[in-house]
Motif scaffolding. Structure first.
Motif, PDB file in Angstrom:
ATOM      1  N   MET A  53      47.775 -74.843 -17.038  1.00 54.74           N
ATOM      2  CA  MET A  53      47.214 -74.026 -15.958  1.00 54.74           C
ATOM      3  C   MET A  53      46.400 -72.868 -16.521  1.00 54.74           C
ATOM      4  N   THR A  54      46.908 -72.257 -17.593  1.00 53.84           N
ATOM      5  CA  THR A  54      46.202 -71.141 -18.228  1.00 53.84           C
ATOM      6  C   THR A  54      44.837 -71.588 -18.745  1.00 53.84           C
ATOM      7  N   VAL A  55      44.799 -72.750 -19.402  1.00 58.54           N
ATOM      8  CA  VAL A  55      43.527 -73.267 -19.928  1.00 58.54           C
ATOM      9  C   VAL A  55      42.523 -73.468 -18.808  1.00 58.54           C
ATOM     10  N   LEU A  56      42.991 -74.022 -17.698  1.00 56.69           N
ATOM     11  CA  LEU A  56      42.080 -74.379 -16.612  1.00 56.69           C
ATOM     12  C   LEU A  56      41.625 -73.167 -15.810  1.00 56.69           C
ATOM     13  N   LEU A  57      42.499 -72.192 -15.651  1.00 58.39           N
ATOM     14  CA  LEU A  57      42.164 -71.044 -14.818  1.00 58.39           C
ATOM     15  C   LEU A  57      41.485 -69.911 -15.583  1.00 58.39           C
ATOM     16  N   GLN A  58      41.528 -69.962 -16.912  1.00 61.91           N
ATOM     17  CA  GLN A  58      41.007 -68.831 -17.676  1.00 61.91           C
ATOM     18  C   GLN A  58      39.527 -68.539 -17.428  1.00 61.91           C
ATOM     19  N   PRO A  59      38.646 -69.566 -17.355  1.00 56.00           N
ATOM     20  CA  PRO A  59      37.243 -69.260 -17.038  1.00 56.00           C
ATOM     21  C   PRO A  59      37.081 -68.589 -15.676  1.00 56.00           C
ATOM     22  N   MET A  60      37.859 -69.042 -14.674  1.00 58.31           N
ATOM     23  CA  MET A  60      37.792 -68.422 -13.353  1.00 58.31           C
ATOM     24  C   MET A  60      38.321 -66.982 -13.397  1.00 58.31           C
ATOM     25  N   ASP A  61      39.356 -66.781 -14.195  1.00 53.50           N
ATOM     26  CA  ASP A  61      39.922 -65.444 -14.366  1.00 53.50           C
ATOM     27  C   ASP A  61      38.888 -64.495 -14.964  1.00 53.50           C
ATOM     28  N   CYS A  62      38.181 -64.983 -15.991  1.00 48.55           N
ATOM     29  CA  CYS A  62      37.158 -64.143 -16.636  1.00 48.55           C
ATOM     30  C   CYS A  62      36.015 -63.818 -15.680  1.00 48.55           C
ATOM     31  N   ILE A  63      35.658 -64.781 -14.828  1.00 46.31           N
ATOM     32  CA  ILE A  63      34.596 -64.555 -13.848  1.00 46.31           C
ATOM     33  C   ILE A  63      34.987 -63.416 -12.905  1.00 46.31           C
ATOM     34  N   LEU A  64      36.227 -63.450 -12.408  1.00 47.15           N
ATOM     35  CA  LEU A  64      36.677 -62.399 -11.495  1.00 47.15           C
ATOM     36  C   LEU A  64      36.746 -61.043 -12.191  1.00 47.15           C
ATOM     37  N   ARG A  65      37.212 -61.018 -13.434  1.00 54.60           N
ATOM     38  CA  ARG A  65      37.302 -59.745 -14.166  1.00 54.60           C
ATOM     39  C   ARG A  65      35.915 -59.190 -14.467  1.00 54.60           C
ATOM     40  N   ALA A  66      34.968 -60.100 -14.761  1.00 56.83           N
ATOM     41  CA  ALA A  66      33.612 -59.653 -15.077  1.00 56.83           C
ATOM     42  C   ALA A  66      32.913 -59.085 -13.852  1.00 56.83           C
ATOM     43  N   ALA A  67      33.313 -59.542 -12.657  1.00 60.93           N
ATOM     44  CA  ALA A  67      32.619 -59.118 -11.440  1.00 60.93           C
ATOM     45  C   ALA A  67      33.274 -57.926 -10.774  1.00 60.93           C
ATOM     46  N   SER A  68      34.529 -57.631 -11.125  1.00 63.40           N
ATOM     47  CA  SER A  68      35.290 -56.640 -10.369  1.00 63.40           C
ATOM     48  C   SER A  68      35.412 -55.329 -11.127  1.00 63.40           C
ATOM     49  N   GLN A  69      35.253 -54.249 -10.406  1.00 59.97           N
ATOM     50  CA  GLN A  69      35.405 -52.920 -10.991  1.00 59.97           C
ATOM     51  C   GLN A  69      36.817 -52.396 -10.754  1.00 59.97           C
ATOM     52  N   SER A  70      37.376 -52.721  -9.596  1.00 62.03           N
ATOM     53  CA  SER A  70      38.727 -52.279  -9.280  1.00 62.03           C
ATOM     54  C   SER A  70      39.733 -53.292  -9.820  1.00 62.03           C
ATOM     55  N   LEU A  71      40.971 -52.950  -9.840  1.00 63.27           N
ATOM     56  CA  LEU A  71      42.019 -53.851 -10.317  1.00 63.27           C
ATOM     57  C   LEU A  71      42.639 -54.653  -9.187  1.00 63.27           C
ATOM     58  N   GLU A  72      42.139 -54.442  -7.953  1.00 60.76           N
ATOM     59  CA  GLU A  72      42.751 -55.110  -6.805  1.00 60.76           C
ATOM     60  C   GLU A  72      42.643 -56.627  -6.920  1.00 60.76           C
ATOM     61  N   TYR A  73      41.462 -57.080  -7.303  1.00 59.58           N
ATOM     62  CA  TYR A  73      41.256 -58.517  -7.460  1.00 59.58           C
ATOM     63  C   TYR A  73      40.850 -58.796  -8.909  1.00 59.58           C
ATOM     64  N   ALA A  74      41.589 -58.264  -9.859  1.00 57.89           N
ATOM     65  CA  ALA A  74      41.164 -58.316 -11.259  1.00 57.89           C
ATOM     66  C   ALA A  74      41.056 -59.743 -11.784  1.00 57.89           C
ATOM     67  N   CYS A 106      56.636 -83.299 -16.141  1.00 57.02           N
ATOM     68  CA  CYS A 106      56.115 -82.541 -17.270  1.00 57.02           C
ATOM     69  C   CYS A 106      56.928 -81.256 -17.404  1.00 57.02           C
ATOM     70  N   PRO A 107      57.261 -80.836 -18.646  1.00 58.05           N
ATOM     71  CA  PRO A 107      57.994 -79.573 -18.819  1.00 58.05           C
ATOM     72  C   PRO A 107      57.222 -78.395 -18.243  1.00 58.05           C
ATOM     73  N   GLN A 108      57.944 -77.439 -17.682  1.00 58.62           N
ATOM     74  CA  GLN A 108      57.304 -76.321 -16.998  1.00 58.62           C
ATOM     75  C   GLN A 108      56.449 -75.476 -17.920  1.00 58.62           C
ATOM     76  N   ASP A 109      56.903 -75.243 -19.172  1.00 57.85           N
ATOM     77  CA  ASP A 109      56.122 -74.402 -20.077  1.00 57.85           C
ATOM     78  C   ASP A 109      54.799 -75.052 -20.450  1.00 57.85           C
ATOM     79  N   VAL A 110      54.793 -76.388 -20.542  1.00 52.47           N
ATOM     80  CA  VAL A 110      53.541 -77.100 -20.835  1.00 52.47           C
ATOM     81  C   VAL A 110      52.607 -77.002 -19.629  1.00 52.47           C
ATOM     82  N   ARG A 111      53.168 -77.115 -18.440  1.00 54.48           N
ATOM     83  CA  ARG A 111      52.358 -77.004 -17.227  1.00 54.48           C
ATOM     84  C   ARG A 111      51.717 -75.609 -17.118  1.00 54.48           C
ATOM     85  N   ILE A 112      52.471 -74.591 -17.474  1.00 55.02           N
ATOM     86  CA  ILE A 112      51.940 -73.221 -17.429  1.00 55.02           C
ATOM     87  C   ILE A 112      50.786 -73.068 -18.419  1.00 55.02           C
TER      88      ILE A 112
END
Length: 834
Positions: free
Chosen positions: A317-338, A308-314
């Motif tokens: 990956m963005t689609v799949l990880l975005q909900p997890m990313d939002c969960i971490l941002r919603a829970a974190s006050q510092s930028l260490e684990y944003a 699979c082309p790398q840009d499509v894979r990226i």
């Protein structure tokens, strides 16, 4: 076809076509169709039809009926299609003018019975069956049959609609691949006539503006690209690509959900996976324009691809990880684990909106977690995932659900209110967490992991199902402790194990039997994975867990008793190797444990605990938890004397598995191969070793149990016993001795062997089998048993036991008689009712 069947078939056909007769059972009609299908595979179909004119007479009779039964007409259509699959037979039925009356627009289609879905289904299946040659294809395309199939794509019966779509895929493939043409191009003139008609229908549907018609064509294309890997599919795609692409940008979203499956099937095809241009650009566009819920299945499918082309894979990956990313941002006050993603890569506003809505938050998280679990469970993961960040996101979700997390953002507050106590999300997060433990790249454990799992194990609000999954996740992560870089301190490991066993002690005393059962399963799982670790053994044996586990052998719930048996049996693997210390010796006496389990095997009224006991005994034997050969033989003898009269066949077959392990071990210890060659048997093996092994088996009363089991009510038990006897004969009886045994009926040891042979041949019931040497059979006499092994035709018994119990009733003749009996045209005494 046998003579009996050829005599019965005309009567069956006449009875089925007679409207005065009661309808035959649909199961019988299905079996009749299967038999005729098998028949056409064994001999030319045209011969079958010509040798049995009753078949064509049956078609004529059914067509002449003013109101045929829907089931009979459906059967008729399917049978006609089956016979017409042969080109010779197709021409024969055409000459009889049967196919047009059955499948043409002037026949079945115009009858009132067409309103019945089973008739439409029979028509589609019949047409599909005959589509194996050009004449059938031309018959349907020229006779208006294609229009019927196009209509059936939107049939109210989903089964008929799906079958019609599959039929179109089959016809398109047959048309393109069986008709000689020049290399296909995008112009209509390059395609065969039937293919042109189907492709035009697809194009017209895609441009119709009707959501239902568009969806029908997208389903057809999805099936086509999923099943056909030919290069002409690329030519077809180029004709419709622009129209399909337009669905991503149009305001209507009724068709978008179909695009993910279509593009995923195409991405798996080598025809499209090698394209660097337009197709992968469309996939990227789909990942951007589809909603997170719609794009999720496409994203996880793309990430599972090795090419699979790398840009499509990226982007995937963005689609799949975005909900997890939002969960971490919603829970974190510092930028260490944003978060997991750079905001420049994607806009999180859509996902944040879904997570802040009560109607969509849990569904999106459950779907995303399930997709991540699927990826993490792959043996060869073609993409590197951010394991540590994922672990942190899973733990954060569990913290949200337990109400322990104090949100640092307004989004976090909304998510917290929605997720508190949400069992669906808890179960999905725990499943993903357990799958993550299997990844070797995840060697850093955050401190909150075991804390949150202990919270779930301790909380009285944890449901039994969530608790079970918490135990499973905890078990998998505890097994990883020795290889974790952050837990190489012995004190840390002991502290975690002590906390776990304290919780386990409470759960083993729960009033809820499901909780006690899950707790015992957790303990067994821990012992299997950690029994070789000193810290684990010391923590376990210094707790109250072993004693509480032993107490549950008397639990009122049979499932719990069975799990307790398994747990106690595995505890023995730990205590067996320990010296007799004050800690281990008095509390965990091996003889006492064996006695308790044998008592359960003898007296427990439920089968589950008894099955667990025989399974544990077999495991003990395999692991060498019995000391000397003599002691082992006595142990096996006591067990099989208990098992042989057990009412549960799984317990009895478990006893035979124990015997099989014992036999193999004994033969190996004596230096006798399990499957000796004929040449090696007489030349290499020692008669002394054979005699010693034979005497051990006789003293253990093995042969009585094995021969008894040959006559068991339940055939699997007899099959297993026969397999073991065949192995024993091959190992203990040299070929020369076997020949000698054939004529040894006059030996004193042979007294009663002919009776045994007759008994086994008759398949007498076990209750009539001698248990005390009656009829002169001494099952503990080595010479008699050697003679029995050499005399009795075990191969014949093996063949008989492996025959289906209803092999007579399943015969074609029996089936035809059953149908006649059902419709009442055969004397009662002739019917074979089973």
């Amino acid at each position: 076809m046998s003579r009996e069947c050829s005599q019965l078939l005309p009567r069956v056909c006449a009875a089925l076509a007679d409207p005065r007769q009661p309808g035959s059972d649909d199961t019988c009609l299905e079996k009749l169709l299967d038999w005729l299908r098998d028949l056409t595979e064994l001999e030319p179909t045209l011969n079958v039809v010509q040798d049995n004119p009753c078949l064509t007479e049956f078609f004529t009779s059914v067509l002449a009926l003013p109101e045929p039964s829907p089931s009979i007409l459906s059967f008729t259509l399917r049978l006609a299609g089956l016979l017409a699959a042969s080109e010779d037979c197709f021409q024969h039925l055409q000459q009889e003018n049967l196919l047009f009356r059955l499948f043409g627009t002037g026949g079945t289609l115009n009858r009132a019975v067409w309103e019945d879905a089973s008739v439409r289904s029979g028509w589609v299946e019949g047409v599909h069956s005959m589509m194996h040659h050009q004449p059938a294809l031309h018959f349907l395309c020229n006779g208006g049959g294609l229009d019927v199939i196009f209509t059936l794509q939107g049939d109210p019966s989903l089964f008929v609609a799906s079958a019609a779509s599959q039929l179109l895929v089959h016809m398109l493939t047959l048309s393109v691949e069986s008709e000689p043409t020049t290399p296909l191009g995008e112009k209509d003139c390059d395609w065969p006539a039937c293919a042109q008609m189907i492709i035009k229908h697809i194009e017209d549907s895609l441009q119709s503006g009707s959501a239902s018609q568009i969806n029908q064509s997208l389903k057809l294309l999805t099936s086509l690209f999923g099943s056909c890997r030919a290069t002409w599919t690329e030519v077809l795609w180029l004709r419709i690509a622009k129209q399909v692409e337009s669905f991503l940008t149009e305001d209507s979203v009724q068709t978008r959900h179909m695009l993910a499956d279509l593009l995923l099937n195409m991405s798996r095809s080598p025809v499209f996976s090698d394209i660097e241009g337009s197709f992968w650009a469309l996939v990227t566009s789909a990942l951007e324009h589809l909603t997170p819920v719609q794009a999720g299945p496409l994203a996880v499918g793309i990430l599972s691809l090795h090419k699979c082309p790398q840009d499509v894979r990226i982007q995937a990956m963005t689609v799949l990880l975005q909900p997890m990313d939002c969960i971490l941002r919603a829970a974190s006050q510092s930028l260490e684990y944003a978060g997991l993603l750079d905001e420049s890569v994607s806009d999180p506003s859509t996902v944040e909106s879904l997570l802040s809505s009560k109607s969509s938050c849990a569904s999106l998280l459950c779907q995303t977690l399930a997709h991540l679990e699927k990826l993490l469970s792959l043996i060869h993961l073609p993409v590197d995932l951010p394991y540590t960040a994922l672990l942190r996101s899973f733990v954060t979700i569990l913290q949200f659900c337990s109400g322990l997390l104090i949100p640092a953002t307004s989004l976090g507050s909304k998510i917290s209110q929605i997720l508190i106590g949400c069992g669906r999300v808890q179960k999905s997060a725990l499943d993903a967490l357990a799958a993550l433990s299997e990844r070797k790249g995840c060697d850093t454990v955050i401190g909150g992991l075991f804390d949150i799992l202990l919270v779930y194990l301790e909380s009285p609000n944890t449901s039994p199902t969530v608790l079970k999954k918490s135990f499973q996740a905890m078990s998998k992560w505890l097994a990883r402790l020795p290889e974790m870089s952050c837990f190489n301190n012995q004190w840390q490991t002991e502290k975690i194990l002590q906390d776990v066993f304290l919780v386990l002690q409470k759960r083993l005393c729960s009033p809820c039997w499901e909780v006690r059962d899950s707790s015992l399963e957790f303990l067994t799982s821990l012992i299997k994975s950690m029994r070789d670790q000193d810290e684990f053994r010391e923590s376990l044996l210094s707790s109250e867990v072993p004693k509480l586990t032993e107490n549950l052998l008397e639990d009122p719930e049979s499932y719990v008793r069975a799990s307790a048996v398994t747990a106690v049996g595995h505890l023995t693997f730990i205590t067996y190797s320990l010296p007799e210390t004050p800690v281990a010796g008095n509390q965990y006496n091996k003889e006492d444990t064996t006695a308790k389990l044998q008592d359960i095997l003898s007296t427990d009224p439920e089968s589950f605990p008894r099955r667990a006991v025989i399974s544990i005994f077999t495991k003990w034997l395999k692991q060498g938890c019995t000391d000397q050969v003599e002691d082992t033989a006595q142990f096996v003898s006591r067990v099989i004397q208990t098992v042989e009269r057990d009412l549960d066949w799984e317990v009895r077959i478990g006893g035979l598995e124990l015997v099989e392990v014992f036999c193999v071990q004994t033969l190996c210890q004596a230096g006798l191969p399990k499957y000796p060659s004929a040449a090696a048997s007489s030349a290499v093996t020692s008669s002394i070793q054979q005699n010693e092994s034979l005497q051990i088996f006789c003293r253990a009363k093995l042969f009585r149990f094995l021969f008894w089991s040959l006559c068991d009510y339940d055939k699997p038990v007899g099959q297993k016993a026969c397999d073991i006897l065949l192995v024993l004969r091959a190992s203990l009886s040299p070929s020369g001795l076997l020949k000698d045994c054939q004529g040894a009926g006059d030996l004193s040891a042979g007294h009663g062997i002919p009776w045994l042979q007759r008994t086994l041949r008759q398949g007498s019931l076990a209750q009539d089998f001698p248990t005390d040497g009656g009829n002169g059979v001494d099952f503990e006499d080595p010479e008699s048993m050697m003679l029995a092994l050499g005399t009795i035709d075990l191969e014949e018994l093996h063949d008989e036991l492996n025959k289906s119990s209803d092999h007579i009733e399943k015969s074609p003749q029996s089936l035809l008689e059953d149908i006649l009996a059902t419709v009442g045209t055969i004397d009662e005494n002739e019917a074979d009712c089973y």
